[in-house]
Write a protein that holds these residues in place. Structure first.
Motif, PDB file in Angstrom:
ATOM      1  N   LEU A  16     -12.125 -19.654   0.431  1.00 29.16           N
ATOM      2  CA  LEU A  16     -10.875 -19.288   1.111  1.00 29.16           C
ATOM      3  C   LEU A  16     -10.414 -20.359   2.091  1.00 29.16           C
ATOM      4  O   LEU A  16      -9.231 -20.447   2.413  1.00 29.16           O
ATOM      5  N   TYR A  50      -8.895 -16.800   6.112  1.00 21.81           N
ATOM      6  CA  TYR A  50      -7.536 -16.255   6.189  1.00 21.81           C
ATOM      7  C   TYR A  50      -7.682 -14.778   6.523  1.00 21.81           C
ATOM      8  O   TYR A  50      -7.981 -13.958   5.659  1.00 21.81           O
ATOM      9  N   GLN A  52      -6.263 -11.558   7.382  1.00 19.94           N
ATOM     10  CA  GLN A  52      -5.085 -10.665   7.361  1.00 19.94           C
ATOM     11  C   GLN A  52      -5.500  -9.216   7.190  1.00 19.94           C
ATOM     12  O   GLN A  52      -5.197  -8.372   8.002  1.00 19.94           O
ATOM     13  N   THR A  53      -6.225  -8.911   6.116  1.00 22.48           N
ATOM     14  CA  THR A  53      -6.592  -7.520   5.804  1.00 22.48           C
ATOM     15  C   THR A  53      -7.489  -6.912   6.883  1.00 22.48           C
ATOM     16  O   THR A  53      -8.313  -7.610   7.475  1.00 22.48           O
ATOM     17  N   GLY A  58      -4.537  -3.039   3.951  1.00 22.73           N
ATOM     18  CA  GLY A  58      -4.562  -4.288   3.180  1.00 22.73           C
ATOM     19  C   GLY A  58      -3.186  -4.498   2.579  1.00 22.73           C
ATOM     20  O   GLY A  58      -2.515  -5.485   2.812  1.00 22.73           O
ATOM     21  N   THR A  59      -2.742  -3.477   1.821  1.00 25.53           N
ATOM     22  CA  THR A  59      -1.438  -3.600   1.163  1.00 25.53           C
ATOM     23  C   THR A  59      -0.306  -3.641   2.177  1.00 25.53           C
ATOM     24  O   THR A  59       0.543  -4.519   2.143  1.00 25.53           O
ATOM     25  N   PRO A  91     -11.887 -10.733   4.662  1.00 22.67           N
ATOM     26  CA  PRO A  91     -11.616 -12.166   4.523  1.00 22.67           C
ATOM     27  C   PRO A  91     -12.839 -12.983   4.126  1.00 22.67           C
ATOM     28  O   PRO A  91     -13.917 -12.839   4.717  1.00 22.67           O
ATOM     29  N   GLY A  92     -12.639 -13.817   3.094  1.00 25.31           N
ATOM     30  CA  GLY A  92     -13.730 -14.643   2.593  1.00 25.31           C
ATOM     31  C   GLY A  92     -14.150 -15.676   3.635  1.00 25.31           C
ATOM     32  O   GLY A  92     -13.304 -16.328   4.238  1.00 25.31           O
ATOM     33  N   THR A 333      -7.397  -6.967  -7.346  1.00 28.03           N
ATOM     34  CA  THR A 333      -7.240  -6.284  -6.054  1.00 28.03           C
ATOM     35  C   THR A 333      -6.810  -7.246  -4.963  1.00 28.03           C
ATOM     36  O   THR A 333      -5.935  -6.939  -4.158  1.00 28.03           O
ATOM     37  N   GLU A 337      -2.723  -5.884  -4.285  1.00 33.08           N
ATOM     38  CA  GLU A 337      -3.288  -5.012  -5.307  1.00 33.08           C
ATOM     39  C   GLU A 337      -2.269  -4.894  -6.453  1.00 33.08           C
ATOM     40  O   GLU A 337      -1.061  -4.815  -6.212  1.00 33.08           O
ATOM     41  N   THR A 339      -1.061  -2.771  -8.653  1.00 26.97           N
ATOM     42  CA  THR A 339      -0.010  -1.745  -8.744  1.00 26.97           C
ATOM     43  C   THR A 339       1.123  -2.068  -7.772  1.00 26.97           C
ATOM     44  O   THR A 339       2.299  -2.048  -8.122  1.00 26.97           O
TER      45      THR A 339
HETATM   46  C1  LIG Z   1     -12.996 -10.199  -3.449  1.00 32.19           C
HETATM   47  C2  LIG Z   1     -11.954  -9.966  -2.380  1.00 32.19           C
HETATM   48  C3  LIG Z   1     -11.614 -11.012  -1.528  1.00 32.19           C
HETATM   49  C4  LIG Z   1     -10.665 -10.798  -0.515  1.00 32.19           C
HETATM   50  N1  LIG Z   1     -10.372 -11.837   0.337  1.00 32.19           N
HETATM   51  C5  LIG Z   1      -9.501 -11.608   1.351  1.00 32.19           C
HETATM   52  C6  LIG Z   1      -9.211 -12.648   2.286  1.00 32.19           C
HETATM   53  O1  LIG Z   1      -9.749 -13.744   2.202  1.00 32.19           O
HETATM   54  N2  LIG Z   1      -8.344 -12.386   3.309  1.00 32.19           N
HETATM   55  C7  LIG Z   1      -7.736 -11.163   3.443  1.00 32.19           C
HETATM   56  O2  LIG Z   1      -6.951 -10.995   4.375  1.00 32.19           O
HETATM   57  N3  LIG Z   1      -7.979 -10.156   2.554  1.00 32.19           N
HETATM   58  C8  LIG Z   1      -8.842 -10.348   1.534  1.00 32.19           C
HETATM   59  N4  LIG Z   1      -9.102  -9.337   0.639  1.00 32.19           N
HETATM   60  C9  LIG Z   1      -8.490  -8.024   0.850  1.00 32.19           C
HETATM   61  C10 LIG Z   1      -7.387  -7.739  -0.175  1.00 32.19           C
HETATM   62  O3  LIG Z   1      -6.261  -8.520   0.098  1.00 32.19           O
HETATM   63  C11 LIG Z   1      -7.055  -6.240  -0.108  1.00 32.19           C
HETATM   64  O4  LIG Z   1      -8.172  -5.537  -0.578  1.00 32.19           O
HETATM   65  C12 LIG Z   1      -5.833  -5.918  -0.951  1.00 32.19           C
HETATM   66  O5  LIG Z   1      -4.680  -6.434  -0.332  1.00 32.19           O
HETATM   67  C13 LIG Z   1      -5.657  -4.409  -1.168  1.00 32.19           C
HETATM   68  O6  LIG Z   1      -5.556  -3.726   0.065  1.00 32.19           O
HETATM   69  P1  LIG Z   1      -6.565  -2.519   0.364  1.00 32.19           P
HETATM   70  O7  LIG Z   1      -7.919  -2.971   0.024  1.00 32.19           O
HETATM   71  O8  LIG Z   1      -6.280  -2.039   1.739  1.00 32.19           O
HETATM   72  O9  LIG Z   1      -6.183  -1.386  -0.671  1.00 32.19           O
HETATM   73  P2  LIG Z   1      -5.009  -0.309  -0.429  1.00 32.19           P
HETATM   74  O10 LIG Z   1      -3.760  -0.981  -0.075  1.00 32.19           O
HETATM   75  O11 LIG Z   1      -5.534   0.762   0.438  1.00 32.19           O
HETATM   76  O12 LIG Z   1      -4.822   0.237  -1.931  1.00 32.19           O
HETATM   77  C14 LIG Z   1      -5.634   1.292  -2.402  1.00 32.19           C
HETATM   78  C15 LIG Z   1      -4.883   1.952  -3.522  1.00 32.19           C
HETATM   79  O13 LIG Z   1      -3.676   2.509  -2.981  1.00 32.19           O
HETATM   80  C16 LIG Z   1      -2.573   2.138  -3.807  1.00 32.19           C
HETATM   81  N5  LIG Z   1      -1.363   1.880  -3.032  1.00 32.19           N
HETATM   82  C17 LIG Z   1      -1.290   1.308  -1.835  1.00 32.19           C
HETATM   83  N6  LIG Z   1      -0.007   1.172  -1.461  1.00 32.19           N
HETATM   84  C18 LIG Z   1       0.753   1.678  -2.478  1.00 32.19           C
HETATM   85  C19 LIG Z   1       2.152   1.801  -2.715  1.00 32.19           C
HETATM   86  N7  LIG Z   1       3.067   1.372  -1.826  1.00 32.19           N
HETATM   87  N8  LIG Z   1       2.547   2.344  -3.887  1.00 32.19           N
HETATM   88  C20 LIG Z   1       1.629   2.739  -4.798  1.00 32.19           C
HETATM   89  N9  LIG Z   1       0.301   2.652  -4.637  1.00 32.19           N
HETATM   90  C21 LIG Z   1      -0.129   2.121  -3.488  1.00 32.19           C
HETATM   91  C22 LIG Z   1      -3.021   0.799  -4.394  1.00 32.19           C
HETATM   92  O14 LIG Z   1      -2.314   0.599  -5.599  1.00 32.19           O
HETATM   93  C23 LIG Z   1      -4.484   0.961  -4.612  1.00 32.19           C
HETATM   94  O15 LIG Z   1      -4.703   1.533  -5.888  1.00 32.19           O
HETATM   95  C24 LIG Z   1     -10.050  -9.523  -0.384  1.00 32.19           C
HETATM   96  C25 LIG Z   1     -10.384  -8.481  -1.252  1.00 32.19           C
HETATM   97  C26 LIG Z   1     -11.336  -8.696  -2.254  1.00 32.19           C
HETATM   98  C27 LIG Z   1     -11.675  -7.570  -3.176  1.00 32.19           C
END
Ligand SMILES: Cc1cc2nc3c(=O)[nH]c(=O)nc-3n(C[C@H](O)[C@H](O)[C@H](O)COP(=O)(O)OP(=O)(O)OC[C@H]3O[C@@H](n4cnc5c(N)ncnc54)[C@H](O)[C@@H]3O)c2cc1C
Ligand SMILES: CCCCC/C=C\C/C=C\C/C=C\C/C=C\C/C=C\CCCCC(=O)SCCNC(=O)CCNC(=O)[C@H](O)C(C)(C)COP(=O)(O)OP(=O)(O)OC[C@H]1O[C@@H](n2cnc3c(N)ncnc32)[C@H](O)[C@@H]1OP(=O)(O)O
Length: 572
Positions: A16, A50, A52-53, A58-59, A91-92, A333, A337, A339
């Motif tokens: 990252l 980086y 952010q999450t 996350g989303t 974050p990685g 993801t 994500e 979707t």
């Molecule tokens: C291997 C890996 C490396 C990563 N590295 C980083 C990194 O370096 N830096 C960083 O900041 N982040 C990192 N992430 C985090 C990643 O960006 C988040 O996991 C991703 O953005 C999804 O957010 P969440 O995990 O909160 O899932 P959520 O947003 O909670 O989503 C969970 C479910 O809810 C659904 N959902 C959410 N919102 C909606 C909507 N509006 N409409 C319909 N469905 C919805 C989604 O489709 C999903 O199925 C990493 C994740 C992984 C797995």
């Protein structure tokens, strides 16, 4: 040195730093700030994450809870994690590797919140790598795959950073606390658009790796009898094996070409944006979000098809396929994500459809939405003609976009609020956006094979591969094409028989097509996919190195099995 660090494993996560932290400085820092941090990052004199999450978000980036509150009396920002769910999470490199992070936080100045912005925060001492005062760090624990990477967590307890640590290329805060608006609030998200675009190539590479392994192994593996008494054939001679692998091989090429287009688009549109022309940002966001979602989802499924096509040895880590699947699953993801990303593309399509209905001529990747006639003209189509196949995919996408948008309009005419109408049509919207991206990938594949500078014999093979990819898509989604009569049952039957012919036509070139990816054994890390094909000897050598084989009788025998056997025998 920097290249060596890129390959570090074992709890050190440097990926990252390269694909997110450094590009964020490049894209979001002023020239002054680049002078301070960019070379340090490029020379790995600092290592970054980086961030952010968060644990709770996350989303929904606008819902992030970390705060950056400006204090004009000291001209500093105070970075704080106000709740448990505001803990930066995922974050990685954040857990144990990074000593800096770009932290996405809600910017507050003069009592007002201006939304998420990026801030440079030092998180570990450059002397002894201990966390800086007010910073709590750690690893989030084992994951599905990529456990060599320390995806971490971070909490900030009123950590003070200089005003100049806000990445201020687009928005800025003056010394007195005045907030200066950026040309677009979404420019703070620009590195995500960039990274999603790179995921298209990651997906192509991952699928190329998996098909290389599976095709090569399918030429080494002999199994069963095709005809009684004859020698066991290579399993690639079975049509079912070709039906499993060749569409994935075609998709790898399709995604590789799509990533070329994505890279070119990103460069051209961000170039215009540098000159103040933001007009291409919406299309760039929609394309990168849709392509990232589509290619990573198809890739993850395709890698598992390749794994299953290799039987038991495919399930072994010796094949390299489980690790590839785990990595590709992460791409579905991470960075948005899938979707949610496809819904972003759908949002853009609905907007473009409304503009087209209002008489605007659409351009770019949505131009076909204006051109496609709603009333299909059925007829005996030449299902081996690339132009016919592209037109079929565009008609399907236009029909589905129109249907989803009209459904939504209908819901709103019944009195539903726009947001409720959107939610109640979101499955239709997702399918329409997927059809749109699929039609873009097919069109781009066809245009590339027709224009790429290659020997005509190579063009012929690539054309067959493009036909195979398109015909596979039509037969897999036949209902979409039949629905309004644009294709007839006879067309679908013709597509199926052409597809069978393409499988046979691609077979002689299959090994050459995977060798063309030029993936070294060191990159593939697969006993099954070895270039020299010496699978069995190396499978045995690989197994002998298993930790369980360090001793002839494993310690667990003395601890558990021996007393258990003894007590059972005593009862006889
Ligand atoms: C291997 C890996 C490396 C990563 N590295 C980083 C990194 O370096 N830096 C960083 O900041 N982040 C990192 N992430 C985090 C990643 O960006 C988040 O996991 C991703 O953005 C999804 O957010 P969440 O995990 O909160 O899932 P959520 O947003 O909670 O989503 C969970 C479910 O809810 C659904 N959902 C959410 N919102 C909606 C909507 N509006 N409409 C319909 N469905 C919805 C989604 O489709 C999903 O199925 C990493 C994740 C992984 C797995
Ligand atoms: C060589 C051989 C190699 C073989 C092997 C190869 C590969 C191996 C396989 C895999 C790799 C190995 C291992 C994998 C391990 C890890 C993966 C690697 C790295 C992981 C990196 C991950 C890093 C991260 O995850 S960072 C965090 C990412 N987070 C996100 O992406 C968050 C997603 N959410 C958002 O972006 C936003 O919240 C949103 C969903 C877009 C919503 O934003 P919001 O502000 O709410 O906007 P809204 O929906 O209301 O729309 C308003 C308006 O804004 C427009 N908009 C939205 N976003 C953008 C944008 N970015 N740019 C431009 N415009 C945008 C939107 O369209 C609306 O416009 P309008 O009103 O309709 O006009």
């Amino acid at each position: 040195m920097a290249a060596a660090l890129q390959t570090l494993g074992g709890g050190i996560g440097i990926t990252l730093h390269w694909i997110a932290f450094t590009p964020t400085i490049e894209q979001q820092a002023t020239e002054e700030q680049k002078k301070k941090w960019l070379k340090l990052a490029q020379d790995v004199a600092i290592v970054g994450a980086y961030a952010q999450t968060e644990m709770g978000h996350g989303t929904f980036v606008r819902g992030l809870e970390t705060t950056a509150t400006y204090d004009p009396s000291t001209q500093e920002f105070v970075i704080n994690s106000p709740t448990l769910t505001s803990t930066k999470w995922w974050p990685g490199g954040l857990g144990k590797t990074a000593n800096h992070a770009t932290v996405m936080a809600q910017l507050y100045t003069r009592g007002k919140c201006y939304g998420p912005h990026n801030f440079m925060v030092q998180i570990r001492s450059l002397e002894n790598h201990q966390p800086c005062p007010g910073v709590t760090l750690g690893d989030i624990g084992p994951k599905m795959e990529s456990n060599g990477n320390d995806n971490g967590f971070a909490r900030f307890d009123h950590v003070r950073i200089p005003r100049e640590n806000m990445l201020m290329k687009f928005a800025r805060v003056e010394a007195d606390g005045t907030y200066v608006q950026p040309p677009s609030s979404k420019l703070a998200y620009s590195n995500m658009v960039y990274l999603r675009g790179t995921f298209v190539m990651s997906a192509a590479q991952a699928l190329a790796s998996a098909t290389t392994i599976a095709v090569r192994y399918s030429c080494v593996r002999r199994q069963s009898e095709m005809k009684p008494g004859e020698p066991e054939p290579q399993i690639l001679e079975y049509q079912t094996q070709q039906y499993k692998l060749f569409p994935q091989l075609a998709a790898a090429y399709a995604f590789w070409f799509a990533s070329w287009f994505m890279t070119q688009q990103h460069g051209s549109i961000t170039g215009s944006m540098e000159k103040g022309d933001m007009s291409g940002l919406a299309e760039l966001h929609a394309l990168s979000a849709g392509l990232k979602s589509y290619t990573t989802a198809v890739t993850a499924r395709g890698i598992d098809v390749c794994r299953m096509a290799c039987g038991g040895h495919g399930y072994s880590h010796a094949s390299g396929l489980p690790a590839l699947f785990g990595g590709a699953a992460a791409l579905c993801t991470a960075e948005g994500e899938n979707t949610v990303m496809m819904l972003q593309t759908a949002r853009y399509l609905v907007k473009c459809f409304a503009q087209s209905q209002a008489g605007k001529r659409l351009t770019g990747t949505v131009a076909y939405l204006s051109a496609v006639q709603p009333s299909p003209v059925a007829g005996n189509r030449n299902m081996s003609d690339l132009g016919t196949l592209v037109a079929a995919f565009q008609h399907r996408a236009a029909r589905m976009v129109r249907h989803a948008a009209m459904q939504m309009q209908g819901e709103m005419q019944k009195g539903k609020a726009r947001e409720d109408a959107w939610n109640s049509c979101s499955v239709l919207l997702i399918k329409a956006a997927e059809a749109h991206v699929h039609s873009f990938v097919v069109r781009n594949f066809a245009e590339t094979v027709q224009t790429v500078e290659v020997d005509e014999s190579v063009r012929a093979v690539l054309t067959s591969l493009c036909q195979l990819y398109s015909l596979y898509g039509i037969t897999e989604h036949a209902g979409d094409f039949l629905k309004d009569g644009y294709l007839t049952g006879r067309d679908i039957d013709a597509a199926s028989s052409h597809l069978s012919a393409m499988l046979a036509r691609v077979r002689p070139d299959a090994v050459a097509l995977v060798d063309a990816f030029d993936l070294h054994d060191k990159i593939l890390r697969s006993v099954l996919g070895r270039y020299d094909g010496r699978v069995y000897e190396h499978l045995y050598e690989w197994a002998k190195k298993s930790p369980l084989n360090k001793s002839e009788v494993h310690e667990s025998y003395y601890k558990y099995l021996q007393p258990f056997l003894k007590s059972n025998r005593a009862k006889l």
